[in-house]
Structure formats: C-alpha cells, structure tokens
Motif scaffolding. Sequence first.
Motif, PDB file in Angstrom:
ATOM      1  N   GLN A 108       0.869  -1.179   0.000  1.00 48.27           N
ATOM      2  CA  GLN A 108       0.000   0.000   0.000  1.00 48.27           C
ATOM      3  C   GLN A 108       0.905   1.228   0.000  1.00 48.27           C
ATOM      4  O   GLN A 108       1.828   1.323   0.823  1.00 48.27           O
ATOM      5  CB  GLN A 108      -0.903  -0.001   1.233  1.00 48.27           C
ATOM      6  CG  GLN A 108      -1.930   1.133   1.256  1.00 48.27           C
ATOM      7  CD  GLN A 108      -2.817   1.014   2.479  1.00 48.27           C
ATOM      8  OE1 GLN A 108      -2.336   1.139   3.609  1.00 48.27           O
ATOM      9  NE2 GLN A 108      -4.103   0.777   2.279  1.00 48.27           N
ATOM     10  N   ALA A 109       0.663   2.142  -0.912  1.00 46.69           N
ATOM     11  CA  ALA A 109       1.551   3.283  -1.109  1.00 46.69           C
ATOM     12  C   ALA A 109       1.108   4.494  -0.301  1.00 46.69           C
ATOM     13  O   ALA A 109      -0.025   4.958  -0.444  1.00 46.69           O
ATOM     14  CB  ALA A 109       1.596   3.657  -2.583  1.00 46.69           C
ATOM     15  N   TRP A 110       2.046   4.997   0.540  1.00 45.94           N
ATOM     16  CA  TRP A 110       1.810   6.327   1.088  1.00 45.94           C
ATOM     17  C   TRP A 110       2.634   7.333   0.275  1.00 45.94           C
ATOM     18  O   TRP A 110       3.602   6.964  -0.362  1.00 45.94           O
ATOM     19  CB  TRP A 110       2.104   6.402   2.583  1.00 45.94           C
ATOM     20  CG  TRP A 110       3.489   6.187   3.113  1.00 45.94           C
ATOM     21  CD1 TRP A 110       3.973   5.060   3.696  1.00 45.94           C
ATOM     22  CD2 TRP A 110       4.569   7.153   3.173  1.00 45.94           C
ATOM     23  NE1 TRP A 110       5.283   5.239   4.101  1.00 45.94           N
ATOM     24  CE2 TRP A 110       5.667   6.515   3.797  1.00 45.94           C
ATOM     25  CE3 TRP A 110       4.701   8.482   2.754  1.00 45.94           C
ATOM     26  CZ2 TRP A 110       6.883   7.161   4.008  1.00 45.94           C
ATOM     27  CZ3 TRP A 110       5.909   9.126   2.972  1.00 45.94           C
ATOM     28  CH2 TRP A 110       6.972   8.470   3.585  1.00 45.94           C
ATOM     29  N   SER A 111       2.209   8.579   0.264  1.00 47.87           N
ATOM     30  CA  SER A 111       2.708   9.579  -0.689  1.00 47.87           C
ATOM     31  C   SER A 111       2.664   9.010  -2.108  1.00 47.87           C
ATOM     32  O   SER A 111       3.653   9.065  -2.850  1.00 47.87           O
ATOM     33  CB  SER A 111       4.130  10.039  -0.343  1.00 47.87           C
ATOM     34  OG  SER A 111       4.496  11.192  -1.097  1.00 47.87           O
ATOM     35  N   PRO A 112       1.516   8.461  -2.523  1.00 46.36           N
ATOM     36  CA  PRO A 112       1.457   7.699  -3.782  1.00 46.36           C
ATOM     37  C   PRO A 112       1.682   8.537  -5.031  1.00 46.36           C
ATOM     38  O   PRO A 112       2.059   7.990  -6.068  1.00 46.36           O
ATOM     39  CB  PRO A 112       0.045   7.104  -3.763  1.00 46.36           C
ATOM     40  CG  PRO A 112      -0.754   8.064  -2.937  1.00 46.36           C
ATOM     41  CD  PRO A 112       0.196   8.516  -1.866  1.00 46.36           C
ATOM     42  N   MET A 113       1.455   9.834  -4.925  1.00 46.60           N
ATOM     43  CA  MET A 113       1.684  10.712  -6.076  1.00 46.60           C
ATOM     44  C   MET A 113       2.991  11.479  -5.942  1.00 46.60           C
ATOM     45  O   MET A 113       3.294  12.346  -6.749  1.00 46.60           O
ATOM     46  CB  MET A 113       0.511  11.684  -6.233  1.00 46.60           C
ATOM     47  CG  MET A 113      -0.820  10.973  -6.401  1.00 46.60           C
ATOM     48  SD  MET A 113      -2.237  12.099  -6.390  1.00 46.60           S
ATOM     49  CE  MET A 113      -2.251  12.680  -4.695  1.00 46.60           C
ATOM     50  N   GLY A 114       3.757  11.152  -4.890  1.00 47.28           N
ATOM     51  CA  GLY A 114       5.030  11.843  -4.693  1.00 47.28           C
ATOM     52  C   GLY A 114       4.877  13.245  -4.162  1.00 47.28           C
ATOM     53  O   GLY A 114       5.743  14.092  -4.388  1.00 47.28           O
ATOM     54  N   GLY A 115       3.785  13.487  -3.430  1.00 50.40           N
ATOM     55  CA  GLY A 115       3.625  14.805  -2.831  1.00 50.40           C
ATOM     56  C   GLY A 115       4.810  15.180  -1.968  1.00 50.40           C
ATOM     57  O   GLY A 115       5.189  16.351  -1.881  1.00 50.40           O
ATOM     58  N   ILE A 116       5.425  14.172  -1.360  1.00 47.18           N
ATOM     59  CA  ILE A 116       6.595  14.415  -0.519  1.00 47.18           C
ATOM     60  C   ILE A 116       7.754  14.988  -1.336  1.00 47.18           C
ATOM     61  O   ILE A 116       8.635  15.662  -0.804  1.00 47.18           O
ATOM     62  CB  ILE A 116       6.991  13.111   0.203  1.00 47.18           C
ATOM     63  CG1 ILE A 116       7.895  13.403   1.393  1.00 47.18           C
ATOM     64  CG2 ILE A 116       7.609  12.095  -0.752  1.00 47.18           C
ATOM     65  CD1 ILE A 116       8.083  12.223   2.329  1.00 47.18           C
TER      66      ILE A 116
END
Length: 292
Positions: free
Chosen positions: A185-193
């Motif tokens: 499961q991806a957190w920061s999935p769009m690379g907001g970080i």
Amino acid sequence: MSLNVTLNNGVEMPALGFGVFQTPPEQTVNAVTEALRTGYRLIDTAASYFNEREVGEGIRRSGLDRAEVFIETKVWISDYGYDETLHAFGKSAGKLGVDQIDLLLLHQAVPTDFDRTVDAYRALESLLAAGRVRAVGVSNFMPDHLATLRKRTSIVPAVNQIEVHPYFTQSDVQQAGADLGIRTQAWSPMGGITSYRGTGTSTFDDPTVTAIAADTGKSPAQVMLRWHLQEGRSAIPKSVNPQRIAANFDVFDFELTPDQLAALDALDTGVRRGPEPETVTREAFWRDIPEA
C-alpha cells in the motif's frame, strides 16, 4: 478494474483509500466526510496523526453504515509491547468510536528493539483471533524486517504500507512482500513528498508524467494513482480540497498502456524522502499517544 483488492486472509479492501496524514484535526472531519461523499470507502489514519477522533466523527457524519467504511489505523512505536499494543488498540478504537478496526498496522519497525516490535505484532495476532480487527499488517518494514517477523510470528501481514511513487518505487520491498503474499500500500502515492522535501523536479512536473497525462487527458496525479492500481498496489492519496479529493477518485475510467507503466517505473531515483527505517528508535521518535 475492481474497486477492491483481496487481502491474504480473504478480506476485501478498497484499492483506493483516503489518507489524513498531517491533516489538522479541525480540517479532518470535513475532509473525511467529503471523501466518503465522493465515493471513497477506505479511510487511513494513525494514532500518531492525532486525528483518529475526528476521522471517527467524519465517518459518523457521512451517514454511511459502519460496515460500508473500511477503517485503517496504526499503532505508534511508543505503544509497542504485547500489553501496551493491546491497550493501544483500545485507545484507537475509542477515539474512532468503533468496536472493530478493519486493518491495524504497526507503524514502523524498531530495529534496535525488534523484540518489542515482535511482541506488538503478537498482540495484533491476538486481536485478530478475538475478532477485534479484521486484518493486520505493518508499515515501513524493509525486507529483513519482514523476513524476521515471519520467522517469529504466525500470521503473514496482510499489508505493508510504504513510501511508493514514481521517484521511489522500493521494488525490493514490494517483491519481498509479494513473495510472502503481502499487499503493498503506497503512502505519498503521487510523490507529494517530492514537492515539499528535497530539491529538484517534483513528480507532478516530471516530463514523463506530464506527457502521459496529456496523452490520456488526465492529470499527473490521476496518472500516478492509476499506475499504482494497475500494478496491484493500494494507494491512499490525501487532500483537504474538495476538487482534488474528487479528482483523485476519478481514476477508474482509463487504462495506462504497458509502455506507459514501464516509463513510470523507469523514473525511480532510489532516493527516499521519508524517514530512513533503520534510524527509527523509540528514543528519537517517542510520542505520547493520549488515552481515548
């Protein structure tokens, strides 16, 4: 494609969820209610986000039956240990206002005190056996953490929630999980970080991402979320903006080609933006988690 994925214990989980990391408590209720109105049915929070109470209130205000919403939260490392983690479940359930949590994760491995990490996971196993949770898992566990946990516990984690976006795919961690039947499961999935931490191009401005967005008539964010779903990952984007909340859910009406998926895979830089898992210690990352 299906809106759900099946976890390794047979539980159905929405593939696309809604996250509230760093969402201030005063904005969380409305954000969660808006997400549920839009169509999200998975809400991800954590004890260390200090907004579980507001997530629970947002779910209640949505008017949806409890059974319609998949609630996921995480135990913080300050509450690791068998008895401590059982108590941590009670704190989270109390704040959320529920008797059962759908997916309960350990938020981080603690490499310098892995015995306590194992004891915490054994508490999750007990909660699963008692029906207090429907599935258990981990977050930010690396391959060696997964391998050691597997040797010392009985139940394979259903999920490993990790930083994954086109600039950081952690393919080794994903593969280690897949080999054990663990869903990534991806957190920061769009690379907001990548937008607020580090220098250089953000994923949202990457030429490959923007070109695919132009070709598909979708936004860069929608392209990246679709990439996760087509590669079998769960993803939990976050926003407090109603338009973005809706746009992030509008990813089920188009397909990326194999070449487009490969082009996104090829963007991996190997640079982690989140905390380095091996540096996580109870002393450095201690947070007092209040009672319910």
